[in-house]
Design an enzyme around this catalytic site. Structure first.
Site, PDB file in Angstrom:
ATOM      1  N   LYS A 116       1.119  -1.031   0.073  1.00  0.00           N
ATOM      2  CA  LYS A 116       0.050   0.148   0.084  1.00  0.00           C
ATOM      3  C   LYS A 116       1.079   1.529  -0.026  1.00  0.00           C
ATOM      4  CE  LYS A 116      -4.221  -1.936   0.681  1.00  0.00           C
ATOM      5  NZ  LYS A 116      -5.873  -1.821  -0.280  1.00  0.00           N
ATOM      6  N   ASP A 132      -0.083  -0.024  -4.036  1.00  0.00           N
ATOM      7  CA  ASP A 132      -1.823  -0.141  -4.386  1.00  0.00           C
ATOM      8  C   ASP A 132      -2.045   1.076  -3.458  1.00  0.00           C
ATOM      9  OD1 ASP A 132      -4.723   0.498  -4.546  1.00  0.00           O
ATOM     10  OD2 ASP A 132      -4.400  -1.366  -3.459  1.00  0.00           O
ATOM     11  N   GLU A 166      -2.504   0.111  -8.313  1.00  0.00           N
ATOM     12  CA  GLU A 166      -3.642   0.115  -8.249  1.00  0.00           C
ATOM     13  C   GLU A 166      -4.115   1.339  -7.699  1.00  0.00           C
ATOM     14  OE1 GLU A 166      -3.752  -3.517  -6.776  1.00  0.00           O
ATOM     15  OE2 GLU A 166      -6.028  -3.229  -5.800  1.00  0.00           O
ATOM     16  N   ASP A 217      -9.303   0.218  -9.607  1.00  0.00           N
ATOM     17  CA  ASP A 217     -10.019  -0.673  -8.939  1.00  0.00           C
ATOM     18  C   ASP A 217     -11.250  -0.179  -8.025  1.00  0.00           C
ATOM     19  OD1 ASP A 217     -10.566  -2.666  -7.015  1.00  0.00           O
ATOM     20  OD2 ASP A 217      -8.718  -2.527  -5.199  1.00  0.00           O
ATOM     21  N   LYS A 251     -13.848  -7.303  -7.669  1.00  0.00           N
ATOM     22  CA  LYS A 251     -13.413  -8.232  -5.968  1.00  0.00           C
ATOM     23  C   LYS A 251     -14.965  -8.405  -6.089  1.00  0.00           C
ATOM     24  CE  LYS A 251     -11.204  -4.666  -3.408  1.00  0.00           C
ATOM     25  NZ  LYS A 251      -9.676  -4.547  -4.026  1.00  0.00           N
TER      26      LYS A 251
HETATM   27  O1  LIG Z   1      -6.388  -9.690  -0.510  1.00  0.00           O
HETATM   28  C1  LIG Z   1      -5.636  -8.599  -0.695  1.00  0.00           C
HETATM   29  O2  LIG Z   1      -4.688  -9.209  -1.151  1.00  0.00           O
HETATM   30  C2  LIG Z   1      -6.187  -7.711  -1.703  1.00  0.00           C
HETATM   31  C3  LIG Z   1      -7.460  -7.249  -1.149  1.00  0.00           C
HETATM   32  C4  LIG Z   1      -6.888  -5.642  -0.296  1.00  0.00           C
HETATM   33  O3  LIG Z   1      -5.691  -5.248  -1.045  1.00  0.00           O
HETATM   34  C5  LIG Z   1      -8.203  -5.119  -0.546  1.00  0.00           C
HETATM   35  C6  LIG Z   1      -9.122  -5.709   0.558  1.00  0.00           C
HETATM   36  C7  LIG Z   1      -9.994  -5.183   1.034  1.00  0.00           C
HETATM   37  C8  LIG Z   1     -10.809  -3.337   0.477  1.00  0.00           C
HETATM   38  C9  LIG Z   1      -9.517  -3.012  -0.054  1.00  0.00           C
HETATM   39  C10 LIG Z   1      -8.880  -3.459  -1.319  1.00  0.00           C
HETATM   40  C11 LIG Z   1      -7.775  -3.026  -2.341  1.00  0.00           C
HETATM   41  O4  LIG Z   1      -7.540  -3.426  -2.530  1.00  0.00           O
HETATM   42  O5  LIG Z   1      -7.621  -1.844  -2.202  1.00  0.00           O
HETATM   43 MG   LIG Z   2      -6.867  -1.851  -4.390  1.00  0.00          MG
END
Ligand SMILES: O=C(O)CCC(=O)c1ccccc1C(=O)O
Ligand SMILES: [Mg+2]
Length: 315
Positions: free
Chosen positions: A144, A173, A201, A226, A250
């Site tokens: 992140k 991300d 991302e 995303d 997702k």
């Molecule tokens: O489980 C993972 O490896 C990634 C999941 C993840 O990053 C995520 C999980 C919940 C909400 C937002 C995000 C995201 O990708 O921003």
């Molecule tokens: Mg993301």
């Protein structure tokens, strides 16, 4: 004869809080639903909304469950489930996947061919966490960004790239947390490591679609949408507006699984499936879709660093 329906609100604590540009996330709440068919077969589903990401709130999901009858006749169960409004995408996923489980004779779905991406903690904690994941077999990591000061984060990226084994890949991300300048700095930086960085991302907020389209044409580092494609409606929109780079899907919040199947079968999109930090119930249904619809080599974002403390409560 009737279907029995019940549901329960559950809450679990992350072993380590999830830190993103949106803040600190300590407790995951979701709704577990149960359907029992006329033969007594039991099936589970999970509604795991993330309202800051663009789905309904947990309260809206609970309200929807509350107004449903506890007994649903077989004539109307499909009608109810296939007509859940688009403003309740996590409910669409939870109910439709529960119903699908009831209709399947065996659950021998195999998703062991999938590669998994491991989620690293934000900040410099990533530097002493990737080794654990690597030992467990992860070759792709997600980190992140847009959480701390950009200079500091860029310095950590240098260290991370130096440390990671040759074959490891890294995803960044930003959760929509960069501005135009910061996005350009990150993309310039990543363009220097084409074999290491898989993609960035959601660099910019959801309302900056055309800017992201422009960035994706200018830099060679790929951009994955995303938050911009959190729901099927948004996914369809971004595709219509010409996005052909990566889409993060997702399943837990995108909406109806059958409509998602249709979309993915109609359009050859470059897709990364990802978790919403659901329990094993939602995870199984989401991975089933990932196994069915992943048309590429990309690792699925179902990392492990968010394991919950304790076991899943009884429902
Ligand atoms: O489980 C993972 O490896 C990634 C999941 C993840 O990053 C995520 C999980 C919940 C909400 C937002 C995000 C995201 O990708 O921003
Ligand atoms: Mg993301």
């Amino acid at each position: 004869m009737k279907y029995q329906f019940s549901f329960r609100n559950i809450s679990q604590k992350f072993t380590r809080p999830v830190i993103t540009n949106h803040g600190v996330w300590e407790i995951r709440e979701s709704v577990i639903i149960r359907l029992i068919d006329i033969k007594g077969k039991i099936s589970w589903g999970e509604i795991a909304p993330i309202s800051w990401f663009g789905s309904e709130t947990l309260e809206e999901a609970l309200d929807f469950c509350h107004q449903l009858p506890r007994e649903i006749t077989s004539e109307i169960i499909f009608e109810i489930i296939l007509k859940i409004p688009d403003k309740l995408p996590a409910c669409q996923f939870g109910f439709e996947s529960a119903l699908e489980n009831l209709q399947e004779n065996h659950e021998s779905l195999n998703y062991h061919h999938l590669n998994f991406s491991g989620l690293l903690p934000a900040g410099k904690a990533a530097l002493n966490q990737w080794q654990n994941l690597w030992k467990q077999g992860y070759k792709t990591f997600k980190w992140k960004i847009g959480v701390n000061d950009i200079t500091e984060e860029l310095a950590i990226l240098n260290l991370l790239i130096d440390q990671l084994p040759e074959s490891a890949k890294l995803r960044l991300d930003a959760n929509g947390g960069l501005d135009d300048n910061a996005a350009k700095l990150w993309l310039e930086k990543c363009d220097n490591f084409p074999n290491k960085i898989e993609f960035i991302e959601q660099p910019l907020p959801v309302d900056k679609f055309s800017e992201m389209l422009e960035l994706s044409n200018y830099y060679s580092t790929k951009i994955a949408l995303d938050e911009s494609v959190a729901t099927l409606q948004q996914l369809e929109n971004c595709y219509q507006q010409g996005w052909r780079s990566i889409f993060v899907i997702k399943p837990g919040i995108v909406g109806s699984p059958s409509r998602l199947r249709k979309f993915c079968q109609q359009h050859q999109i470059d897709v990364v499936f990802s978790s919403v930090f659901e329990t094993a119930i939602g995870r199984q249904a989401a991975l089933k879709l990932a196994a069915e619809l992943s048309s590429n080599h990309r690792a699925v974002g179902f990392g492990i660093n968010h394991y919950f403390t304790g076991s899943i409560p009884n429902v």
